[in-house]
Motif scaffolding. Structure first.
Motif, short mmCIF file in Angstrom:
data_model
loop_
_atom_site.label_atom_id
_atom_site.label_comp_id
_atom_site.label_asym_id
_atom_site.label_seq_id
_atom_site.Cartn_x
_atom_site.Cartn_y
_atom_site.Cartn_z
N MET A 125 -54.45 -42.91 -7.03
CA MET A 125 -53.66 -42.05 -7.92
C MET A 125 -52.36 -42.72 -8.33
SD MET A 125 -54.36 -38.59 -5.77
CE MET A 125 -53.05 -37.58 -6.38
N LEU A 126 -51.88 -43.64 -7.49
CA LEU A 126 -50.61 -44.31 -7.79
C LEU A 126 -50.77 -45.54 -8.68
CD1 LEU A 126 -49.01 -44.29 -4.21
CD2 LEU A 126 -48.77 -42.59 -5.99
N ARG A 127 -51.99 -45.99 -8.81
CA ARG A 127 -52.23 -47.28 -9.49
C ARG A 127 -51.82 -47.25 -10.97
NH1 ARG A 127 -57.49 -50.09 -7.66
NH2 ARG A 127 -56.20 -50.07 -5.80
N GLY A 128 -51.17 -48.30 -11.38
CA GLY A 128 -50.83 -48.49 -12.80
C GLY A 128 -49.80 -47.52 -13.33
N LYS A 129 -49.06 -46.89 -12.44
CA LYS A 129 -48.07 -45.90 -12.91
C LYS A 129 -46.66 -46.45 -12.78
CE LYS A 129 -50.62 -41.66 -12.39
NZ LYS A 129 -51.93 -42.27 -12.25
N ASN A 130 -45.85 -46.13 -13.79
CA ASN A 130 -44.45 -46.54 -13.66
C ASN A 130 -43.71 -45.50 -12.82
OD1 ASN A 130 -43.60 -44.41 -15.27
ND2 ASN A 130 -43.70 -45.62 -17.13
N THR A 131 -42.45 -45.77 -12.58
CA THR A 131 -41.70 -44.93 -11.65
C THR A 131 -41.71 -43.45 -12.07
OG1 THR A 131 -40.33 -46.86 -11.33
CG2 THR A 131 -39.49 -44.83 -10.44
N MET A 134 -45.03 -41.91 -11.55
CA MET A 134 -45.31 -41.78 -10.12
C MET A 134 -44.63 -40.54 -9.54
SD MET A 134 -45.22 -45.04 -7.69
CE MET A 134 -46.50 -46.08 -8.30
N ILE A 135 -43.43 -40.26 -10.06
CA ILE A 135 -42.71 -39.08 -9.57
C ILE A 135 -43.49 -37.81 -9.88
CG2 ILE A 135 -40.60 -37.71 -9.96
CD1 ILE A 135 -39.13 -40.41 -10.29
N LYS A 136 -44.28 -37.86 -10.99
CA LYS A 136 -45.09 -36.68 -11.33
C LYS A 136 -46.26 -36.50 -10.37
CE LYS A 136 -43.96 -36.93 -16.20
NZ LYS A 136 -44.41 -37.47 -17.48
N VAL A 137 -46.67 -37.59 -9.74
CA VAL A 137 -47.84 -37.52 -8.84
C VAL A 137 -47.43 -37.20 -7.42
CG1 VAL A 137 -49.79 -38.83 -7.91
CG2 VAL A 137 -49.09 -39.17 -10.27
#
Lengths: 203, 282
Positions: A125-131, A134-137
């Motif tokens: 779920m964290l892969r390829g996400k910017n900061t 990521m905070i949304k996840v």
């Protein structure tokens, strides 16, 4: 009903936080290292209490264990791409809350395979996400939140200290109150005895 | 969709999640807060170090892992972006790469800060630095103090001050290969020329004078197109022969001059025999 047997036909009763009980096969339960360490050799005389987790969560965890009973021996986590359809459905059916409960229960029961899959799923779920994405996840406490939490903890500690001090004071007072009549009694008795002795000696 | 309370999960689970998370996502995660940075710092990764490649418009920081997976990189690009709200640089995270955009003025400083951040985060060394200085319009400098290997390649002569800056300020622990023209009047502190292996493969290496040559403290030396002659070589050889130097292994010397006057007879040379050489023979 619940005996220290190694046969897969043996059923164990599990008790959830609601107090409900349900059956789980021995083979499924043996995937839990916690169970193996606690009950496998000595057995259990009644329902096994896993009362930190609700029935739905425990049933979900043991559903996975029952399913993976027949799979070959576990040798490290499979990648999410290698998961079977059943596995994918199993994970997709869960909502976020249930997913977290399952991770916690699986961690407590030490079911290596399920814990690994859950963790790998979160990593995906964290892969390829910017900061910002990521905070949304994931929820991570911000510096302000941490500070507020620390203040609350400090207040709680201060309050607990006050209560303890008050309790200690009250205990001291009670002690003196209880001690007074006894001392008086001793003193009066002593006085009476002295008087008696004096009168006796005078005679 | 509600968010996942990562820090409320059991410690072992957090650890396992981070182990399964790829390097690029870990960098992204570390930028959220100080606590998340601390978490990433304690994570075991397969990262072994960084390779850094300096090009004209782009600097690439590669994440080198022990697994044979595809390379993941952070590209520092020169691209003018309107900064808003005092934001220093804009970054984008894709599956395998990070892109960050900077002005030509601050790209070197940004690379320095970026590399420092990564080294602090993962505590890994800089393995290899590749420098392609052709057409880099600004005075060049490497913002870090040490690396294992340095490779410089180009067609145009590197500016003296740039090369001096690199050789004097960066501790090169193992290999230094210069494959670009260096001006004949180039001079630097000769004590800086201490490498395990030094190769000068440029079409012109006249900067390696007798004085520079005699100051080389390297196990393996390979020099092409120098103006050194047999007397220089003899001086080097004789000094090594009568010294306690046990590190020197091999030298290949090609000069643009005639190589007359080489006389090794007085050292009683014997014909080459692999049986007599030690196990460390190259």
């Amino acid at each position: 009903m619940t005996s220290p047997a190694s046969s897969s036909e043996v059923k164990y009763l599990i008790e959830s936080s609601e107090g409900n009980t349900f059956d789980v096969s021995g083979a499924a339960l043996r995937q839990s290292n916690t169970f193996n360490a606690m009950f496998l050799n000595i057995g259990a005389d009644g329902p096994i209490p896993f009362t930190d987790y609700n029935e739905a969560t425990l049933k979900k965890v043991f559903e996975y264990c029952e399913h993976s009973v027949n799979e070959e021996n576990y040798s490290g986590p499979k990648h999410q791409d290698d998961l079977s359809k059943w596995d994918l459905n199993f994970f997709n059916e869960m909502d976020q809350k249930m997913f977290i409960d399952v991770i916690n229960a699986s961690n407590f029961l030490d079911i290596e395979r399920l814990t690994s899959y859950c963790c790998e799923r979160i990593a995906r779920m964290l892969r390829g996400k910017n900061t910002q994405e990521m905070i949304k996840v994931i929820t991570l406490p911000t510096a302000e939140e941490l500070e507020a939490k620390q203040k609350v903890e400090e207040k709680k500690a201060a309050a607990a200290k006050k209560v303890a001090e008050k309790a200690a004071e009250t205990a001291e007072k009670t002690e003196t109150l209880e001690e007074l009549p006894v001392q008086q009694l001793v003193q009066t008795t002593r006085n009476k005895l002295t008087r008696k002795y004096l009168s006796f000696s005078n005679e | 969709m509600s968010t996942l309370p990562l820090l409320k999960l059991p410690v072992l689970c957090i650890n396992e999640i981070l182990i399964n998370t790829d390097i690029i996502s870990l960098v992204s995660l570390s930028l959220i807060s100080r606590r998340s940075k601390r978490l990433v710092r304690t994570t075991k990764t397969s990262l072994t170090g960084f390779n850094i490649k300096f090009y004209k418009d782009v600097t690439e920081v590669q994440f080198v892992t022990s697994e044979k997976k595809e390379v993941r990189s952070w590209f520092f690009k020169i691209e003018e972006k309107e900064s808003s709200g005092g934001q220093v640089m804009e970054m984008s995270f894709k599956d395998d790469v990070i892109h960050s955009y900077h002005s030509a003025m601050d790209i070197q400083q940004s690379v320095k800060l970026g590399v420092e951040y990564l080294r602090d985060l993962f505590a890994k060394p800089i393995l290899e630095v590749f420098l392609f200085p052709d057409d880099i319009p600004y005075p060049f400098y490497i913002g870090f103090k040490e690396c294992n290997n340095l490779y410089m390649k180009g067609e145009k002569p590197i500016r003296n001050e740039d090369l001096k800056n690199v050789l004097e300020n960066v501790l090169i622990k193992s290999v230094c290969i210069i494959q670009l023209p260096v001006n004949a009047d180039f001079k630097c502190n000769n004590n800086a020329l201490k490498f395990n292996e030094f190769s000068s493969l440029a079409k012109e290496a006249h900067w390696i004078t007798r004085e520079v040559f005699l100051n080389l403290k390297c196990s393996r030396i390979y020099l092409q197109h120098t103006l050194l002659d047999a007397h220089d070589f003899m001086a080097y050889f004789e000094r090594w022969y009568y010294s306690n130097d046990k590190h020197f292994e091999v030298m290949l010397l090609e000069t643009d001059k005639t190589f007359n006057g080489l006389n090794l007879e007085r050292f009683n040379p014997i014909p080459w025999n692999t049986q007599l050489r030690g196990q460390h023979f190259l």
